[in-house]
Design a protein around this motif. Structure first.
Motif, PDB file in Angstrom:
ATOM      1  N   ILE A   1       7.852   6.579   0.081  1.00 13.93           N
ATOM      2  CA  ILE A   1       6.709   7.022  -0.712  1.00 13.93           C
ATOM      3  C   ILE A   1       7.199   7.962  -1.793  1.00 13.93           C
TER       4      ILE A   1
ATOM      5  N   CYS B   1      -3.093  10.167  -4.063  1.00 17.28           N
ATOM      6  CA  CYS B   1      -3.938  10.091  -2.868  1.00 17.28           C
ATOM      7  C   CYS B   1      -4.602  11.433  -2.579  1.00 17.28           C
TER       8      CYS B   1
ATOM      9  N   GLN C   1       2.657   8.917  -5.774  1.00 19.59           N
ATOM     10  CA  GLN C   1       1.718   8.312  -4.832  1.00 19.59           C
ATOM     11  C   GLN C   1       0.992   9.382  -4.022  1.00 19.59           C
ATOM     12  N   CYS C   2       1.743  10.355  -3.557  1.00 21.52           N
ATOM     13  CA  CYS C   2       1.143  11.425  -2.749  1.00 21.52           C
ATOM     14  C   CYS C   2       0.137  12.229  -3.563  1.00 21.52           C
TER      15      CYS C   2
ATOM     16  N   LEU D   1      -2.596  11.359   3.048  1.00 21.86           N
ATOM     17  CA  LEU D   1      -3.030  12.521   2.276  1.00 21.86           C
ATOM     18  C   LEU D   1      -4.461  12.377   1.762  1.00 21.86           C
TER      19      LEU D   1
ATOM     20  N   TRP E   1       2.100   5.246   3.911  1.00 25.55           N
ATOM     21  CA  TRP E   1       1.915   6.586   4.467  1.00 25.55           C
ATOM     22  C   TRP E   1       1.355   7.593   3.483  1.00 25.55           C
ATOM     23  N   SER E   2       1.457   7.333   2.186  1.00 22.10           N
ATOM     24  CA  SER E   2       0.887   8.276   1.219  1.00 22.10           C
ATOM     25  C   SER E   2      -0.620   8.416   1.424  1.00 22.10           C
TER      26      SER E   2
END
Length: 314
Positions: A250, A258, A254-255, A114, A110-111
């Motif tokens: 996450i 991205c 990671q966020c 972004l 899911w990261s």
């Protein structure tokens, strides 16, 4: 404006593209990593084959008088070179190009949601940061669309050979089942689906929608956003049916990675102009020099970053 059966066909093609991107692990970063670490260009050649299928599809559509208006080409300039380098560096930071981000989302990472947001923010900020005006379109048309009809017949012969050859090999059925979503098979499906969608909805890449939205130029926004949603749903379905769905926790790192990678790719995309999806599926099939140069710089930048990172490890 798309409506009715036309929109349904375009959405189906977008979904099939997303499915193929996820199942084939289609990604420029993965392709360059394969060259650096395994000394194999299989994935990179598969991306080139996607361009070949699009070029052949355009020739056939033109021969049948079905080709819609095509995007213009742009001059090769210093902005193209800088944009290609930024696109490659952003893809390396993101650990996936704009294709690869869709494949990762389809696996439940899911990261990577972004990455499109970062891409949009990059397109929004590129003008104030770089002071770069929009590239001027070239007045002449693509050399591909000036080719004689017999070139389209050559492509038909190639397509027949490419499809029938695996079926004639020993153990063809078992081999076909094993290779159905190999990189070459996946990019072939991506190329064919893109051409069908182009005939119905015009040239479409989700990065182009984000770039046009940032510049306040997006037309038919609801329909084009729905096509983006179909692309994502196709990728999620591909991950689910392949058993790759791993929805997990996450991290902030990671966020941030991205978001930053998407931002850099957004900057590069507007400087070129075009994301690597648009370069592979539009600019390169039309034999625009700026698209080939930008994609080459993108790959070289990813390769250099991978080599430097490997050398810096203890």
């Amino acid at each position: 404006m798309l409506a009715g059966l036309g929109f349904a066909l375009a959405a189906l093609c977008a979904g099939v593209m997303g499915f193929a991107i996820q199942r084939g692990g289609t990604c420029t970063v993965a392709a360059v990593e394969e060259i650096v670490h395994k000394h194999s260009a299989r994935r990179l050649l598969a991306l080139g084959e996607a361009s070949l299928w699009v070029a052949g599809g355009l020739l056939l559509a033109q021969a049948l008088h079905m080709l819609p208006a095509m995007p213009a080409g742009y001059a090769l300039s210093g902005w193209t070179i800088a944009g290609g380098a930024l696109l490659g560096f952003g893809a390396w930071v993101n650990r996936a190009c704009v294709f690869g981000a869709i494949a990762r989302l389809g696996s439940g990472e899911w990261s990577y949601a972004l990455t499109p947001l970062g891409f949009y923010l990059g397109c929004l900020s590129v003008g104030p940061l770089f002071g770069a005006g929009l590239q001027q379109p070239l007045p002449q048309g693509s050399p591909v669309l000036q080719a004689p009809v017999w070139v389209a017949l050559l492509f038909l012969a190639f397509a027949a050979w490419r499809v029938l050859l695996p079926l004639r090999m020993p153990g063809a059925r078992r081999a076909l089942a094993e290779r159905i979503w190999s990189p070459h098979a996946a990019t072939t499906v991506i190329g064919i689906s893109f051409v069908l969608m182009l005939l119905v909805a015009g040239a479409w890449a989700y990065t182009d929608v984000l770039a046009e939205l940032a510049r306040g130029m997006a037309a038919s926004l609801a329909a084009r956003t729905a096509l983006f949603a179909a692309l994502l749903l196709g990728a999620v379905w591909g991950g689910w049916t392949a058993g790759r769905w791993r929805s997990g926790r996450i991290s902030a790192a990671q966020c941030l990675r991205c978001l930053a990678g998407g931002l850099l790719m957004g900057w590069g995309s507007l400087l070129i102009p075009g994301g690597n999806d648009g370069l592979i599926l539009v600019g390169m099939p039309l034999l625009w020099p700026y698209a080939w140069a930008a994609f080459l710089l993108m790959c070289l930048t990813i390769g250099a970053a991978l080599l430097l990172a490997r050398r810096g490890r203890p």
